[in-house]
Structure formats: structure tokens, C-alpha cells
Design a protein around this motif. Structure first.
Motif, PDB file in Angstrom:
ATOM      1  N   GLN A 199      29.790  32.462 -46.942  1.00 61.40           N
ATOM      2  CA  GLN A 199      30.515  31.830 -48.069  1.00 61.40           C
ATOM      3  C   GLN A 199      32.004  31.204 -48.192  1.00 61.40           C
ATOM      4  O   GLN A 199      31.954  30.345 -48.876  1.00 61.40           O
ATOM      5  CB  GLN A 199      30.891  33.345 -48.739  1.00 61.40           C
ATOM      6  CG  GLN A 199      29.147  34.268 -48.893  1.00 61.40           C
ATOM      7  CD  GLN A 199      28.320  33.312 -49.947  1.00 61.40           C
ATOM      8  OE1 GLN A 199      28.792  32.174 -50.664  1.00 61.40           O
ATOM      9  NE2 GLN A 199      27.580  33.395 -50.238  1.00 61.40           N
ATOM     10  N   ALA A 200      32.525  31.163 -47.363  1.00 62.29           N
ATOM     11  CA  ALA A 200      33.681  30.599 -46.546  1.00 62.29           C
ATOM     12  C   ALA A 200      33.893  28.744 -46.702  1.00 62.29           C
ATOM     13  O   ALA A 200      33.718  28.257 -47.478  1.00 62.29           O
ATOM     14  CB  ALA A 200      34.854  31.135 -45.678  1.00 62.29           C
ATOM     15  N   ALA A 201      32.510  29.383 -46.147  1.00 60.60           N
ATOM     16  CA  ALA A 201      31.831  27.822 -45.717  1.00 60.60           C
ATOM     17  C   ALA A 201      31.159  27.200 -46.593  1.00 60.60           C
ATOM     18  O   ALA A 201      32.060  25.520 -47.780  1.00 60.60           O
ATOM     19  CB  ALA A 201      31.042  27.939 -44.325  1.00 60.60           C
ATOM     20  N   ARG A 202      30.598  27.311 -47.445  1.00 60.77           N
ATOM     21  CA  ARG A 202      30.377  27.176 -48.398  1.00 60.77           C
ATOM     22  C   ARG A 202      31.146  26.636 -49.738  1.00 60.77           C
ATOM     23  O   ARG A 202      30.919  25.583 -50.020  1.00 60.77           O
ATOM     24  CB  ARG A 202      29.025  28.325 -49.313  1.00 60.77           C
ATOM     25  CG  ARG A 202      27.420  28.116 -49.228  1.00 60.77           C
ATOM     26  CD  ARG A 202      27.182  28.258 -49.388  1.00 60.77           C
ATOM     27  NE  ARG A 202      26.921  28.970 -51.012  1.00 60.77           N
ATOM     28  CZ  ARG A 202      26.336  29.183 -52.482  1.00 60.77           C
ATOM     29  NH1 ARG A 202      25.714  30.685 -51.455  1.00 60.77           N
ATOM     30  NH2 ARG A 202      26.356  28.884 -53.264  1.00 60.77           N
ATOM     31  N   ALA A 203      32.271  27.698 -49.535  1.00 60.92           N
ATOM     32  CA  ALA A 203      32.995  27.858 -50.859  1.00 60.92           C
ATOM     33  C   ALA A 203      33.627  26.033 -50.794  1.00 60.92           C
ATOM     34  O   ALA A 203      34.769  25.141 -51.870  1.00 60.92           O
ATOM     35  CB  ALA A 203      34.172  28.529 -51.117  1.00 60.92           C
ATOM     36  N   ARG A 204      34.357  25.820 -49.121  1.00 62.08           N
ATOM     37  CA  ARG A 204      35.037  24.587 -48.913  1.00 62.08           C
ATOM     38  C   ARG A 204      34.113  23.278 -48.948  1.00 62.08           C
ATOM     39  O   ARG A 204      35.195  21.841 -49.125  1.00 62.08           O
ATOM     40  CB  ARG A 204      35.422  24.677 -46.892  1.00 62.08           C
ATOM     41  CG  ARG A 204      36.208  25.579 -46.723  1.00 62.08           C
ATOM     42  CD  ARG A 204      36.820  26.082 -45.469  1.00 62.08           C
ATOM     43  NE  ARG A 204      37.788  26.837 -45.468  1.00 62.08           N
ATOM     44  CZ  ARG A 204      37.637  28.231 -44.895  1.00 62.08           C
ATOM     45  NH1 ARG A 204      36.207  28.281 -44.125  1.00 62.08           N
ATOM     46  NH2 ARG A 204      38.798  28.907 -44.761  1.00 62.08           N
ATOM     47  N   ALA A 205      33.210  23.827 -48.657  1.00 64.03           N
ATOM     48  CA  ALA A 205      31.852  22.167 -48.659  1.00 64.03           C
ATOM     49  C   ALA A 205      31.743  22.399 -50.160  1.00 64.03           C
ATOM     50  O   ALA A 205      31.629  20.954 -50.798  1.00 64.03           O
ATOM     51  CB  ALA A 205      30.374  22.903 -48.571  1.00 64.03           C
ATOM     52  N   ALA A 206      31.765  23.025 -51.674  1.00 61.71           N
ATOM     53  CA  ALA A 206      32.004  22.497 -52.061  1.00 61.71           C
ATOM     54  C   ALA A 206      33.326  22.325 -53.749  1.00 61.71           C
ATOM     55  O   ALA A 206      33.581  21.584 -54.961  1.00 61.71           O
ATOM     56  CB  ALA A 206      31.733  23.332 -52.931  1.00 61.71           C
ATOM     57  N   GLY A 207      34.677  21.913 -52.117  1.00 65.01           N
ATOM     58  CA  GLY A 207      35.825  21.222 -52.928  1.00 65.01           C
ATOM     59  C   GLY A 207      37.619  22.621 -52.501  1.00 65.01           C
ATOM     60  O   GLY A 207      37.912  22.515 -53.482  1.00 65.01           O
ATOM     61  N   LEU A 208      35.998  23.819 -52.494  1.00 69.69           N
ATOM     62  CA  LEU A 208      37.303  25.240 -53.441  1.00 69.69           C
ATOM     63  C   LEU A 208      38.098  25.401 -51.899  1.00 69.69           C
ATOM     64  O   LEU A 208      37.644  24.929 -50.901  1.00 69.69           O
ATOM     65  CB  LEU A 208      36.200  25.747 -53.899  1.00 69.69           C
ATOM     66  CG  LEU A 208      35.721  25.471 -54.515  1.00 69.69           C
ATOM     67  CD1 LEU A 208      35.053  26.812 -55.628  1.00 69.69           C
ATOM     68  CD2 LEU A 208      36.851  25.205 -56.015  1.00 69.69           C
ATOM     69  N   ARG A 209      39.626  26.259 -51.944  1.00 67.11           N
ATOM     70  CA  ARG A 209      40.106  27.134 -51.494  1.00 67.11           C
ATOM     71  C   ARG A 209      39.968  28.156 -50.999  1.00 67.11           C
ATOM     72  O   ARG A 209      40.927  29.038 -52.564  1.00 67.11           O
ATOM     73  CB  ARG A 209      41.380  26.291 -51.415  1.00 67.11           C
ATOM     74  CG  ARG A 209      41.947  24.932 -50.427  1.00 67.11           C
ATOM     75  CD  ARG A 209      43.187  24.782 -51.305  1.00 67.11           C
ATOM     76  NE  ARG A 209      44.406  25.475 -52.053  1.00 67.11           N
ATOM     77  CZ  ARG A 209      45.034  24.977 -52.567  1.00 67.11           C
ATOM     78  NH1 ARG A 209      44.776  23.182 -52.545  1.00 67.11           N
ATOM     79  NH2 ARG A 209      44.576  24.533 -53.863  1.00 67.11           N
ATOM     80  N   PRO A 210      38.690  29.265 -50.164  1.00 63.91           N
ATOM     81  CA  PRO A 210      38.948  30.811 -50.512  1.00 63.91           C
ATOM     82  C   PRO A 210      40.398  31.100 -49.526  1.00 63.91           C
ATOM     83  O   PRO A 210      40.726  30.706 -48.395  1.00 63.91           O
ATOM     84  CB  PRO A 210      38.203  30.895 -49.780  1.00 63.91           C
ATOM     85  CG  PRO A 210      37.542  29.602 -48.738  1.00 63.91           C
ATOM     86  CD  PRO A 210      38.245  28.221 -49.831  1.00 63.91           C
TER      87      PRO A 210
END
Ligand SMILES: Cc1ncc(COP(=O)(O)O)c(C=O)c1O
Length: 448
Positions: A182-193
Motif C-alpha cells: 500500500q505504501a508503494a501504491r500510494a507513492r505510485a499515485a504521487g502521494l506521500r504516506p
């Protein structure tokens, strides 16, 4: 009594133009059980995770206050005038009982915390909000949290404009592969977990605890992913004699922001909690301060300071028990353990082999029951009205799903209430398996 005409709606005020959190059903969750409890006062409530009330005594409030004031005068040499000013005036934003909290943490949790890294807050709720607010720079920041999660966290995140990004949870707690995914998915979506919220001990709502190896792997995963862990621990002391180390006690890299509450180990009416935020933050001019200093700046603009009177009460309770809350809660822990065993035995006696299953926590306030029908808000109201028993639909805690699960809180009940409540629950389950009542209501969880 009012026979006035309804007031006209304000021409410029529409919900759609107010803060987005106000249109989110999660914000109404805190009221759900209060309302249902008030509408069905004779119902036995397995709904709210409130502390046991039999030991409440107004005399204790006087005693705690006297003990704290005497401590300031005898141990610290304060004058009566200084004590008066401390209690009656505005106070220090980080609070006045950080030293006593640090001592408690050392004794009960083997956590070493510098009092300067502790901010005393108006309940854990304010700590959650201030930490999330501090971690959110802009619209790219998100907080990860196990799904299902405590509604207080979801609400605080909504108020802080910080989306909650769900992480899978299994029978043994947070799924670490999914955390990384999920951390990787969030980053791939341009987000910062920025962090991951977890309740490692007797979680609310699931009652799940992480094993020690799981805790260590979680710390490793957080370090690898560059995540802070927001550890919330209101129930950890209510165990069966085997205490597991908190994440904060295991944390050697200052990865853990520890959220504390005195709502269950002290009393919720004081509304006192705290956060340990000992992370070092680099400033724009190279100066270094603690995350706690930034959290305190936010708090100063939310509530200025936590009531010194309320802090003195918690401080007095700590002092009366040598700052050891395990000792202070010996009677309460016995009650919670007794209730837990009674509910587990009672479920086995009533539901063995009936297509109903449940988990078996070793402590805390909650058990989750899985049933072969939809257990939503409407069914909860049906159970209250037709069978005189209330529980919490787990769907309140999930981003989606949880519809066949209900949370049973047993902390507030007497043995007699538990027996009657379980009989009523069994009747409700029998009834609901045979037919699905058609009800349409819009009701909206009290604390816990
Ligand atoms: C997971 C969790 N965190 C914190 C709290 C307590 O918050 P507060 O100290 O604001 O009452 C509760 C109480 O229900 C809880 O279940």
C-alpha cells in the motif's frame, strides 16, 4: 416547548459549502450508540468501550487534587500562591504533568521518554488530530491505517484533511506485506504516506494484539518504508498477566510516535491524554527541534493548554499509586478479565457450532463476533427494539465491508448484565438467521 415556526434556512449556508468532513458519515459514528442507548434505555449495551463505573467515587476527585497540590508544595517547595496560580491560570502548552507521565511510562511500559518530548493533550483524540495536522503539508500526504480502524482516528484524519489509506488486517493483526504494497501504491499515485496508525495491544475494534516478532517486523518495515508508526495504546495494561512490550519500548530509531490516553487507566471525564513525539525535526535554518515542539504549536491554537485542573487530577491519581497505573488499575483489570472470560464462556455455551464465530483476545475491552447475516445499523436498531440488546456494527470501522461482524464491548457490564445480554443476543441471532427484518432507519458510536 416550542410552537414557533421553523426558522428559515440561512440563505448562504449549505452543508456542501462547509468543511468536507461534515458530509462524511464517519463523523456521525461517535453519536450512534449514544442515540440508540437513549432511545432504548432498557437495552443491555455491548456497544461502547467505556470503563467500569462501580469504582467511580467523587471523593477520589478531591483526593487526587489534594495529593497533587501537596506534591507541588512538599516535593517541589511551591508556595500556596504558586499552586493557586497553576490551577487557576492559563498554563504551559505542553502541560504540567509530563514528568509524572514519564515516570509512569518507565514503570508500566519500560518506555524512556524525556518530558520535553511529551505534550499533554485533551484526550488522545486531540493528540491524534495535532499529530496528523503536523504531518500534513499538502494534498499529497496520507496516513496508512489498518482496516478496520478506530473511528476517532478516522475522524481526526478527516478534520486534518489527511486521507486514510487502508492496510489489510488479519487474525494476527496488520498484514506487513500489504503495508509495503500500500505504501508503494500510494507513492505510485504521487502521494506521500507519512505514517501508519496501529493499536498493537487489544485493538479497537478487533481486540487483536501483535506478537513480539510481529512488532519487530513492523518496526523493520516502517524503517524500510520511511514511515512513522503512530502507536495508540489505551488498552495495553488490561492483560492477563503477560504484558508485551510496546512498539515504543522496542523502538531504537525514534520511528514511533506514541499516543497515550488516561481515558481507561485514569478516567475519561478528565479528558487527558498525551503524545510522545521525540523525533528530531530539522528547521529551515539548520536548527533542530522535537516533533513535540511542532505538535505543541498546533495544540496552542486548538485548545491553548490542557486544563491544569484535569491534569492535576490525573497527576494526583498517578502520585497516589507511585506512578504505576498497573497497580492503580488492579481491581479494574480483574473486572475486565472476569468479564472477558464470562463473555467467551457464554458465547461458547450459546453458539457452539451455530455458524457463529468469534475471536479470543487475552485482554482489552472487545471481542468480534461473525454472524451468518447482515449486522448493520438497521439490524442493531432491531436488536435494541425487539431483543433489548445493543452492539456495534463493525461496518462503522471499515472503509468498506464488515457487514457480517459485530463488536462486543464488555468493560462496563456486571456479571448479571452479561448473562442476560448474551441470552438476548442469542435470541436475536436465532431470530435474524431465520428472517431478515426490513427496516429503514438512518441512525448514526459513542466513545470507545
Ligand atoms: C483506540 C482508542 N484510542 C484512544 C481512545 C481514547 O481517546 P480519548 O483519550 O480521547 O478518550 C479510545 C477510546 O475509546 C480508543 O478506543
Amino acid at each position: 416547548m416550542s410552537n414557533d415556526k421553523p426558522l428559515p434556512v440561512h440563505a448562504d449556508l449549505f452543508e456542501a459549502t462547509l468543511h468536507a468532513s461534515l458530509s462524511n458519515a464517519a463523523l456521525e459514528s461517535m453519536n450512534f450508540l449514544n442515540e440508540i442507548g437513549m432511545r432504548y434505555p432498557d437495552a443491555i449495551s455491548f456497544a461502547s468501550g467505556r470503563p467500569y463505573e462501580e469504582f467511580f467515587d467523587v471523593g477520589l476527585i478531591h483526593s487526587y487534587l489534594d495529593t497533587y497540590c501537596a506534591h507541588l508544595m512538599r516535593e517541589r517547595g511551591w508556595s500556596a500562591g504558586q499552586v493557586r496560580r497553576l490551577l487557576f491560570q492559563y498554563g504551559r502548552t505542553k502541560g504540567i504533568i509530563g514528568d509524572l507521565i514519564a515516570r509512569h511510562l518507565e514503570l508500566d511500559e519500560r518506555i524512556t521518554a524525556d518530558p520535553e518530548s511529551i505534550v499533554v493533550t485533551v484526550g488522545c483524540q486531540e493528540a491524534m488530530f495535532c499529530v496528523l495536522r503536523a504531518l500534513r503539508r499538502d494534498g499529497r500526504d496520507v496516513v496508512l491505517a489498518v482496516d478496520p480502524s478506530y473511528v476517532g482516528l478516522t475522524g481526526a484524519a478527516l478534520l486534518a484533511d489527511m486521507p486514510v489509506w487502508p492496510v489489510r488486517s488479519g487474525a494476527s493483526g496488520i498484514d506487513l506485506d500489504d503495508l509495503s504494497a500500500q505504501a508503494a501504491r500510494a507513492r505510485a499515485a504521487g502521494l506521500r504516506p507519512r505514517g501508519c496508525y496501529v493499536i498493537p495491544d487489544f485493538s479497537n475494534p478487533e481486540g487483536v494484539s501483535l506478537s513480539v516478532p510481529h512488532r519487530r517486523r513492523l518496526l523493520d518495515t516502517a524503517a524500510r518504508e520511511g514511515l512513522l508508526l503512530l502507536e495508540d495504546n489505551p488498552y495495553g495494561l488490561f492483560h492477563d498477566g503477560t504484558a508485551l512490550p510496546t512498539l515504543k519500548a522496542l523502538d531504537t530509531g525514534r520511528r514511533v510516535v506514541y499516543l497515550g490516553s488516561f481515558a481507561k487507566t485514569g478516567f475519561p471525564g478528565a479528558r487527558v491524554g498525551y503524545v510522545i513525539a521525540d523525533q528530531r525535526v530539522a528547521g529551515r535554518r539548520g536548527e533542530v527541534c522535537l516533533l513535540a515542539d511542532h505538535v505543541a504549536k498546533i495544540k496552542s491554537m486548538v485548545s491553548v493548554n490542557t486544563s491544569p485542573v484535569a491534569q492535576a487530577l490525573v497527576g494526583g491519581k498517578l502520585l497516589e499509586h507511585g506512578c504505576c497505573l498497573t497497580a492503580a488499575n488492579a481491581r479494574e483489570t480483574q473486572v475486565y478479565q472476569r468479564n472477558l472470560r464470562q463473555v467467551l464462556d457464554g458465547l461458547a455455551a450459546r453458539f457452539g457450532g451455530a455458524g457463529v464465530s468469534w475471536n479470543r483476545p487475552r485482554g482489552g475491552f472487545f471481542i468480534v463476533l461473525t454472524v451468518p447475516f447482515t449486522a448493520d445499523d438497521a439490524m442493531c436498531e432491531y436488536a435494541a427494539r425487539e431483543h433489548g440488546v445493543v452492539w456495534t456494527p463493525m461496518s462503522h470501522f471499515y472503509t468498506k465491508g464488515g457487514l457480517s461482524q459485530l463488536r462486543l464491548a464488555f468493560s462496563q457490564l456486571t456479571p448479571g448484565q452479561i448473562e442476560t445480554g448474551l441470552d438476548r443476543l442469542a435470541a436475536f441471532v436465532r431470530d435474524s438467521r431465520s428472517h431478515r427484518p426490513v427496516i429503514s432507519t438512518s441512525i448514526t458510536i459513542s466513545n470507545g
